[in-house]
Scaffold this motif. Structure first.
Motif, mmCIF file in Angstrom:
data_model
loop_
_atom_site.group_PDB
_atom_site.id
_atom_site.type_symbol
_atom_site.label_atom_id
_atom_site.label_comp_id
_atom_site.label_asym_id
_atom_site.label_seq_id
_atom_site.Cartn_x
_atom_site.Cartn_y
_atom_site.Cartn_z
ATOM 1 N N GLU A 22 -40.587 -31.978 -41.295
ATOM 2 C CA GLU A 22 -39.231 -31.570 -41.658
ATOM 3 C C GLU A 22 -38.796 -30.258 -41.014
ATOM 4 O O GLU A 22 -37.607 -29.942 -41.012
ATOM 5 C CB GLU A 22 -39.133 -31.446 -43.189
ATOM 6 C CG GLU A 22 -39.269 -32.780 -43.912
ATOM 7 C CD GLU A 22 -39.423 -32.616 -45.408
ATOM 8 O OE1 GLU A 22 -39.321 -31.460 -45.878
ATOM 9 O OE2 GLU A 22 -39.651 -33.632 -46.099
ATOM 10 N N HIS A 23 -39.745 -29.513 -40.499
ATOM 11 C CA HIS A 23 -39.372 -28.220 -39.911
ATOM 12 C C HIS A 23 -39.069 -28.393 -38.429
ATOM 13 O O HIS A 23 -39.862 -28.953 -37.672
ATOM 14 C CB HIS A 23 -40.483 -27.189 -40.090
ATOM 15 C CG HIS A 23 -39.999 -25.785 -39.995
ATOM 16 N ND1 HIS A 23 -39.555 -25.233 -38.812
ATOM 17 C CD2 HIS A 23 -39.864 -24.815 -40.938
ATOM 18 C CE1 HIS A 23 -39.180 -23.988 -39.027
ATOM 19 N NE2 HIS A 23 -39.353 -23.705 -40.304
ATOM 20 N N ALA A 24 -37.935 -27.868 -38.003
ATOM 21 C CA ALA A 24 -37.512 -28.023 -36.613
ATOM 22 C C ALA A 24 -38.426 -27.286 -35.645
ATOM 23 O O ALA A 24 -38.468 -27.617 -34.451
ATOM 24 C CB ALA A 24 -36.085 -27.502 -36.455
ATOM 25 N N GLY A 25 -39.171 -26.302 -36.129
ATOM 26 C CA GLY A 25 -40.014 -25.508 -35.253
ATOM 27 C C GLY A 25 -41.404 -26.061 -35.027
ATOM 28 O O GLY A 25 -42.234 -25.393 -34.405
ATOM 29 N N ALA A 26 -41.682 -27.278 -35.504
ATOM 30 C CA ALA A 26 -43.008 -27.883 -35.343
ATOM 31 C C ALA A 26 -42.938 -29.087 -34.421
ATOM 32 O O ALA A 26 -41.964 -29.836 -34.426
ATOM 33 C CB ALA A 26 -43.584 -28.288 -36.696
ATOM 34 N N ALA A 27 -43.990 -29.265 -33.617
ATOM 35 C CA ALA A 27 -44.041 -30.403 -32.692
ATOM 36 C C ALA A 27 -45.492 -30.807 -32.484
ATOM 37 O O ALA A 27 -46.422 -30.134 -32.933
ATOM 38 C CB ALA A 27 -43.396 -30.035 -31.362
ATOM 39 N N ASN A 28 -45.670 -31.937 -31.789
ATOM 40 C CA ASN A 28 -47.014 -32.414 -31.421
ATOM 41 C C ASN A 28 -47.928 -32.488 -32.634
ATOM 42 O O ASN A 28 -49.053 -31.976 -32.647
ATOM 43 C CB ASN A 28 -47.639 -31.513 -30.357
ATOM 44 C CG ASN A 28 -46.803 -31.452 -29.095
ATOM 45 O OD1 ASN A 28 -46.094 -32.405 -28.757
ATOM 46 N ND2 ASN A 28 -46.856 -30.337 -28.391
ATOM 47 N N GLU A 45 -52.933 -30.870 -37.351
ATOM 48 C CA GLU A 45 -52.680 -29.895 -36.306
ATOM 49 C C GLU A 45 -51.251 -30.033 -35.803
ATOM 50 O O GLU A 45 -50.659 -31.121 -35.873
ATOM 51 C CB GLU A 45 -53.660 -30.057 -35.142
ATOM 52 C CG GLU A 45 -55.118 -29.851 -35.531
ATOM 53 C CD GLU A 45 -56.053 -29.958 -34.340
ATOM 54 O OE1 GLU A 45 -55.591 -30.426 -33.273
ATOM 55 O OE2 GLU A 45 -57.220 -29.573 -34.469
ATOM 56 N N ALA A 46 -50.713 -28.938 -35.277
ATOM 57 C CA ALA A 46 -49.365 -28.961 -34.735
ATOM 58 C C ALA A 46 -49.167 -27.775 -33.808
ATOM 59 O O ALA A 46 -49.865 -26.763 -33.911
ATOM 60 C CB ALA A 46 -48.319 -28.941 -35.852
ATOM 61 N N THR A 47 -48.197 -27.918 -32.921
ATOM 62 C CA THR A 47 -47.733 -26.806 -32.105
ATOM 63 C C THR A 47 -46.454 -26.297 -32.751
ATOM 64 O O THR A 47 -45.524 -27.077 -32.982
ATOM 65 C CB THR A 47 -47.441 -27.256 -30.663
ATOM 66 O OG1 THR A 47 -48.618 -27.826 -30.093
ATOM 67 C CG2 THR A 47 -46.986 -26.079 -29.810
ATOM 68 N N ILE A 48 -46.418 -24.999 -33.066
ATOM 69 C CA ILE A 48 -45.255 -24.471 -33.771
ATOM 70 C C ILE A 48 -44.694 -23.264 -33.029
ATOM 71 O O ILE A 48 -45.412 -22.538 -32.355
ATOM 72 C CB ILE A 48 -45.584 -24.075 -35.230
ATOM 73 C CG1 ILE A 48 -46.621 -22.951 -35.270
ATOM 74 C CG2 ILE A 48 -46.093 -25.277 -36.013
ATOM 75 C CD1 ILE A 48 -46.892 -22.421 -36.663
ATOM 76 N N ALA A 49 -43.389 -23.086 -33.158
ATOM 77 C CA ALA A 49 -42.736 -21.920 -32.574
ATOM 78 C C ALA A 49 -43.116 -20.676 -33.370
ATOM 79 O O ALA A 49 -43.261 -20.740 -34.594
ATOM 80 C CB ALA A 49 -41.224 -22.115 -32.581
ATOM 81 N N LEU A 80 -47.141 -27.137 -22.018
ATOM 82 C CA LEU A 80 -46.316 -28.025 -21.204
ATOM 83 C C LEU A 80 -45.952 -29.235 -22.055
ATOM 84 O O LEU A 80 -46.715 -30.197 -22.167
ATOM 85 C CB LEU A 80 -47.078 -28.459 -19.944
ATOM 86 C CG LEU A 80 -47.590 -27.316 -19.042
ATOM 87 C CD1 LEU A 80 -48.367 -27.867 -17.859
ATOM 88 C CD2 LEU A 80 -46.426 -26.468 -18.559
ATOM 89 N N SER A 81 -44.816 -29.168 -22.697
ATOM 90 C CA SER A 81 -44.410 -30.214 -23.632
ATOM 91 C C SER A 81 -42.911 -30.119 -23.889
ATOM 92 O O SER A 81 -42.417 -29.066 -24.305
ATOM 93 C CB SER A 81 -45.181 -30.083 -24.947
ATOM 94 O OG SER A 81 -44.620 -30.890 -25.946
ATOM 95 N N ASP A 82 -42.206 -31.204 -23.642
ATOM 96 C CA ASP A 82 -40.771 -31.224 -23.946
ATOM 97 C C ASP A 82 -40.539 -31.086 -25.438
ATOM 98 O O ASP A 82 -39.585 -30.430 -25.875
ATOM 99 C CB ASP A 82 -40.138 -32.526 -23.439
ATOM 100 C CG ASP A 82 -40.049 -32.570 -21.916
ATOM 101 O OD1 ASP A 82 -40.191 -31.495 -21.294
ATOM 102 O OD2 ASP A 82 -39.843 -33.675 -21.363
ATOM 103 N N ALA A 83 -41.415 -31.722 -26.242
ATOM 104 C CA ALA A 83 -41.260 -31.650 -27.692
ATOM 105 C C ALA A 83 -41.442 -30.214 -28.177
ATOM 106 O O ALA A 83 -40.706 -29.732 -29.049
ATOM 107 C CB ALA A 83 -42.277 -32.566 -28.374
ATOM 108 N N ALA A 84 -42.414 -29.512 -27.597
ATOM 109 C CA ALA A 84 -42.639 -28.117 -27.985
ATOM 110 C C ALA A 84 -41.464 -27.244 -27.548
ATOM 111 O O ALA A 84 -41.042 -26.341 -28.275
ATOM 112 C CB ALA A 84 -43.937 -27.604 -27.374
ATOM 113 N N ASP A 85 -40.928 -27.517 -26.356
ATOM 114 C CA ASP A 85 -39.766 -26.760 -25.881
ATOM 115 C C ASP A 85 -38.572 -26.960 -26.808
ATOM 116 O O ASP A 85 -37.832 -26.021 -27.120
ATOM 117 C CB ASP A 85 -39.394 -27.187 -24.462
ATOM 118 C CG ASP A 85 -40.444 -26.766 -23.437
ATOM 119 O OD1 ASP A 85 -41.251 -25.876 -23.752
ATOM 120 O OD2 ASP A 85 -40.446 -27.346 -22.331
ATOM 121 N N THR A 86 -38.402 -28.198 -27.264
ATOM 122 C CA THR A 86 -37.298 -28.498 -28.185
ATOM 123 C C THR A 86 -37.499 -27.773 -29.512
ATOM 124 O O THR A 86 -36.552 -27.221 -30.089
ATOM 125 C CB THR A 86 -37.200 -30.009 -28.432
ATOM 126 O OG1 THR A 86 -36.957 -30.673 -27.185
ATOM 127 C CG2 THR A 86 -36.070 -30.333 -29.399
#
Length: 312
Positions: A22-28, A45-49, A80-86
């Protein structure tokens, strides 16, 4: 970007996943059911801003994950991840302005402990400062400033005061209150050995006055420099720009004042010893006050007081 890993009981995994989805700052997002062995449970696990880290950590801690399992954060240098960039683009705020409070408390808490390593670095720094004064070597004095580990406990006091973590304040205060007197005593012992060996005498202090009078002469600029250095140091710690800390170390007159006091005591220059200790006190107070002020301003800029942090 940061890499987050949460170990949690299997029953709590759906809630942990929901927080990250639900958080926009989390990806992968990665879910490994039953992968944790001790304590048993799932791994998420996750990649987060960076700017999303504080909110996500607070939400996971509210679920009790920090007690039933564990949460770790790691700095990622390359992603290197579009999802992480988003996720980074959609997370509120800017990464450079974000403060990860739990990480800051953990970092300053570790650097604020009085131990043999802290005392060794502080003593070596004070001895280098003493050599710099005796030999009128500016380069040696700068080296002493860089070696000194005192900013860790000073930052710890500031963080503890702002976050109401008085256990951290006490730990850092003990490190300074015990570390500096011991380091000064060790420096005085080294100076005594130097005088006994005929390496220098009282003229060493008077001959270096022009270069190092800033060490023991207390004035308004002493406080101004300490305040600016404390503010820059805390900004560096909270924005993950560690390169600026070197400039902070070179700016303040903590270690030089302590080293000068040790030499002055052995040479019977009691007035200069007293002024050096006063210089040390002014710098310590100025750095802590400025660092705490920076944290308060960053707290308010975030638009909240912040979640109380559990003692640790």
């Amino acid at each position: 970007m940061l890499h987050l890993r949460a170990v949690c009981p299997g029953a709590a995994a759906p809630d942990v996943l929901a927080v990250l989805r639900e958080h926009a700052g989390a990806a992968n997002l990665v879910h490994l059911p039953g992968a944790a062995v001790h304590p048993e449970g799932d791994v998420v696990e996750a990649t987060i801003a960076r700017e999303a880290a504080d909110e996500i950590l607070a939400a996971l801690s509210a679920l009790g994950v920090d007690h039933t399992g564990g949460i770790t954060l790691e700095q990622l240098d390359t992603v290197l991840s579009d999802a992480a960039d988003t996720a980074e683009a959609e997370a509120p705020g800017e990464a450079a302005d974000a403060v990860v409070w739990q990480d800051l408390v953990a970092k300053t808490g570790e650097e604020s402990r009085f131990n043999a390593t802290f005392l060794a670095f502080l003593s070596i720094a004070c001895l280098l400062a003493a050599v710099g004064v005796i030999t009128a070597s500016t380069i040696t004095m700068v080296g002493a400033m860089v070696v000194g580990p005192e900013f860790g406990p000073l930052a710890g006091i500031a963080v503890g005061l702002v976050c109401k973590r008085y256990d951290l304040v006490k730990r850092a205060a003990v490190a300074l209150a015990v570390g500096f007197p011991l380091a000064i005593a060790i420096t005085a012992g080294g100076a005594w050995l130097g005088t006994a060996a005929g390496l220098f005498d009282a003229s060493a202090l008077t001959s270096s006055d022009a270069q190092f009078d800033f060490v023991y002469e207390v004035g308004p600029w002493s406080l101004i420099v300490a305040v600016l250095a404390g503010a820059a140091g805390m900004l560096s710690m909270t924005s993950a720009k560690s390169a600026a800390l070197v400039g902070v170390f070179i700016s303040v007159t903590t270690v030089p004042a302590a080293g000068y006091a040790g030499v002055a005591a052995i040479l019977g220059q009691w007035d200069r010893m007293g002024m050096s200790l006063a210089q040390l006190a002014v710098n310590l107070v100025g750095i802590v006050a400025a660092a705490a002020a920076v944290l308060v301003l960053r707290h308010r800029r975030a638009g909240r007081v912040g979640r109380p942090l559990a003692p640790g």
